[in-house]
Design a protein around this motif. Structure first.
Motif, PDB file in Angstrom:
ATOM      1  N   GLN A   1       6.409   7.601   1.584  1.00  0.00           N
ATOM      2  CA  GLN A   1       5.894   6.745   2.647  1.00  0.00           C
ATOM      3  C   GLN A   1       6.942   5.716   3.049  1.00  0.00           C
ATOM      4  OE1 GLN A   1       2.225   5.801   3.406  1.00  0.00           O
ATOM      5  NE2 GLN A   1       1.741   7.907   2.906  1.00  0.00           N
ATOM      6  N   ASP A   2       6.895   5.291   4.289  1.00  0.00           N
ATOM      7  CA  ASP A   2       7.783   4.217   4.739  1.00  0.00           C
ATOM      8  C   ASP A   2       7.370   2.927   4.066  1.00  0.00           C
ATOM      9  OD1 ASP A   2       9.162   5.818   6.379  1.00  0.00           O
ATOM     10  OD2 ASP A   2       8.120   5.215   8.217  1.00  0.00           O
ATOM     11  N   VAL A   3       8.323   2.291   3.418  1.00  0.00           N
ATOM     12  CA  VAL A   3       8.042   1.019   2.757  1.00  0.00           C
ATOM     13  C   VAL A   3       8.731  -0.092   3.528  1.00  0.00           C
ATOM     14  CG1 VAL A   3       8.577  -0.348   0.699  1.00  0.00           C
ATOM     15  CG2 VAL A   3       7.617   1.941   0.465  1.00  0.00           C
TER      16      VAL A   3
ATOM     17  N   LYS B   1       0.831  -1.211   0.000  1.00  0.00           N
ATOM     18  CA  LYS B   1       0.000   0.000   0.000  1.00  0.00           C
ATOM     19  C   LYS B   1       0.863   1.257   0.000  1.00  0.00           C
ATOM     20  CE  LYS B   1      -2.007  -1.217   3.832  1.00  0.00           C
ATOM     21  NZ  LYS B   1      -1.328  -2.518   4.019  1.00  0.00           N
ATOM     22  N   SER B   2       1.861   1.268   0.889  1.00  0.00           N
ATOM     23  CA  SER B   2       2.728   2.459   0.945  1.00  0.00           C
ATOM     24  C   SER B   2       3.498   2.605  -0.359  1.00  0.00           C
ATOM     25  CB  SER B   2       3.701   2.353   2.117  1.00  0.00           C
ATOM     26  OG  SER B   2       2.984   2.226   3.319  1.00  0.00           O
ATOM     27  N   SER B   3       3.956   1.475  -0.901  1.00  0.00           N
ATOM     28  CA  SER B   3       4.676   1.520  -2.178  1.00  0.00           C
ATOM     29  C   SER B   3       3.775   2.085  -3.274  1.00  0.00           C
ATOM     30  CB  SER B   3       5.129   0.122  -2.587  1.00  0.00           C
ATOM     31  OG  SER B   3       5.859  -0.483  -1.555  1.00  0.00           O
TER      32      SER B   3
ATOM     33  N   THR C   1      -6.918   3.587   8.354  1.00  0.00           N
ATOM     34  CA  THR C   1      -7.246   2.569   7.354  1.00  0.00           C
ATOM     35  C   THR C   1      -6.517   1.251   7.634  1.00  0.00           C
ATOM     36  OG1 THR C   1      -5.491   3.391   5.924  1.00  0.00           O
ATOM     37  CG2 THR C   1      -7.697   4.215   5.500  1.00  0.00           C
ATOM     38  N   ARG C   2      -5.531   1.284   8.508  1.00  0.00           N
ATOM     39  CA  ARG C   2      -4.830   0.052   8.871  1.00  0.00           C
ATOM     40  C   ARG C   2      -5.771  -0.999   9.429  1.00  0.00           C
ATOM     41  NH1 ARG C   2       0.463  -0.332   9.595  1.00  0.00           N
ATOM     42  NH2 ARG C   2       1.639   1.467   8.892  1.00  0.00           N
ATOM     43  N   GLU C   3      -6.735  -0.542  10.203  1.00  0.00           N
ATOM     44  CA  GLU C   3      -7.632  -1.507  10.846  1.00  0.00           C
ATOM     45  C   GLU C   3      -8.871  -1.774  10.008  1.00  0.00           C
ATOM     46  OE1 GLU C   3      -7.182   1.138  14.365  1.00  0.00           O
ATOM     47  OE2 GLU C   3      -5.628   1.004  12.843  1.00  0.00           O
TER      48      GLU C   3
HETATM   49 MG   LIG Z   1       2.593   0.809   4.716  1.00  0.00          MG
END
Ligand SMILES: [Mg+2]
Ligand SMILES: Nc1nc2c(ncn2[C@@H]2O[C@H](COP(=O)(O)OP(=O)(O)OP(=O)(O)O)[C@@H](O)[C@H]2O)c(=O)[nH]1
Ligand SMILES: [Zn+2]
Length: 325
Positions: A222-224, A209-211, A258-260
């Protein structure tokens, strides 16, 4: 710059208290202009609002507007040189929410048009988990798009196999976009799809998602590959939800909430509505409250036997119903 003062009641204000209405009228009586705007970032009791003329304002939120979220259309006014206040949230056409043990339902994002569920062959491509996201997505009423990421990892046979598994979802009406954020494959087509409207990206940890956000928005950084176990969630609660504007049109809301998404308990009614195929076939069951277990005249079990209902979907349905995952 100032727009006409609004003294009329509309939309949601109808069921608000008289006090609230008096407050609005008095504001108008002060000669303050209420301006239209859009919340693009939200943190604490504040929000960043972009006015329709393109200017940005950091606004305070009136106490009763706790549930104002990124994506909300609002009315606000300039309190002084340095301060602005949001006084009203306009009705939403959709919202993404998650249960919050302390405050009840929490709205993660408002006025969302595309719920983008990312899946990938690694860590693992799981139909049950995908179906679970689809059920959660269906309950929001927001059209779901499936993105299959990391196709660079697939040889021809593996690719054909996954495409075949996802064909089922295309047939159910969910658009499927095979992409690789590493190779840049399929990103242009996805951008085109996201061009009109506001998107939120969800999916299992590690699917990319971050990618993907980085591929869509090179400035996002974003942190990948960051490990997102429970301990990290605490840190994320302080980071703000934010709306990004995609270079080719459309918006993307990125929120720690949105993680949860999709991982909460689903009830039977949601599960029934969340499986489009099961839901449609169940209309033919002899009994209206058929649980598709041992009832006579069950159209769903018949459809499983005849192959009309895909075996994987039926397994997902039963497994999600039993809350096995
Ligand atoms: Mg991520
Ligand atoms: N081979 C391949 N690996 C990818 C691709 N996209 C992402 N990855 C890798 O997958 C891993 C997870 O990517 P992230 O973007 O951090 O995944 P995420 O969904 O944001 O994960 P969480 O933040 O934990 O939910 C990283 O090691 C990425 O480099 C891709 O297209 N191909
Ligand atoms: Zn039945």
């Amino acid at each position: 710059m100032a727009k006409e003062i609004r003294t009329t009641d509309r939309g949601r204000r109808d069921n608000r208290s008289d006090n609230r209405k008096r407050e609005l009228f008095s504001k108008a009586a002060d000669g303050q202009a209420l301006l239209p705007g859009l919340i693009i970032s939200r943190f604490g009791q504040q929000a960043d609002v972009i006015a329709d003329d393109g200017r940005h304002f950091r606004c305070h939120l009136r106490q009763h507007l706790k549930t104002a979220a990124v994506g909300d259309r609002v009315e606000w006014y300039e309190d002084s040189e340095s301060s602005a206040v949001v006084v009203n949230v306009l009705p939403r056409h959709s919202q993404l929410e998650r249960p919050n043990p302390y405050e009840g339902i929490k709205v993660i994002a408002a006025n969302v048009d595309h719920l983008i569920v990312v899946v990938a062959p690694a860590p693992i491509m799981s139909e049950v988990l995908l179906d679970r996201y689809l059920v959660a997505g269906e309950t929001t009423g927001i059209p779901v798009t499936i993105v299959l990421n990391k196709i660079d990892l697939l040889d021809a046979a593996a690719r054909a196999n996954l495409e075949q598994r996802l064909q089922l979802y295309r047939a159910l009406g969910y658009p499927v976009f095979p992409i690789s954020t590493h190779a840049g494959t399929g990103i242009a087509a996805l951008r085109e799809h996201m061009k009109d409207g506001c998107s939120v990206i969800v999916g299992q940890s590690g699917v990319g998602k971050s990618s993907l956000i980085n591929a869509l928005l090179p400035q996002a950084k974003q942190d990948v590959g960051a490990i997102s176990d429970g301990s990290e969630l605490g840190q994320h609660t302080t980071s703000a939800s934010r709306m990004h504007f995609l270079p080719e049109g459309g918006q993307l809301i990125d929120s720690p909430g949105t993680r949860e998404f999709g991982l909460w308990h689903l009830d039977r009614e949601q599960i029934n509505r969340g499986f489009r195929d099961v839901h449609a076939i169940a209309a033919r069951c002899k009994f209206r409250n058929c649980a598709h277990e041992k009832e006579p005249g069950c159209a769903v079990r018949l459809a499983v036997e005849s192959g009309e209902l895909a075996a994987t979907r039926w397994q997902s349905y039963q497994s999600i119903l039993a809350d096995k995952i």
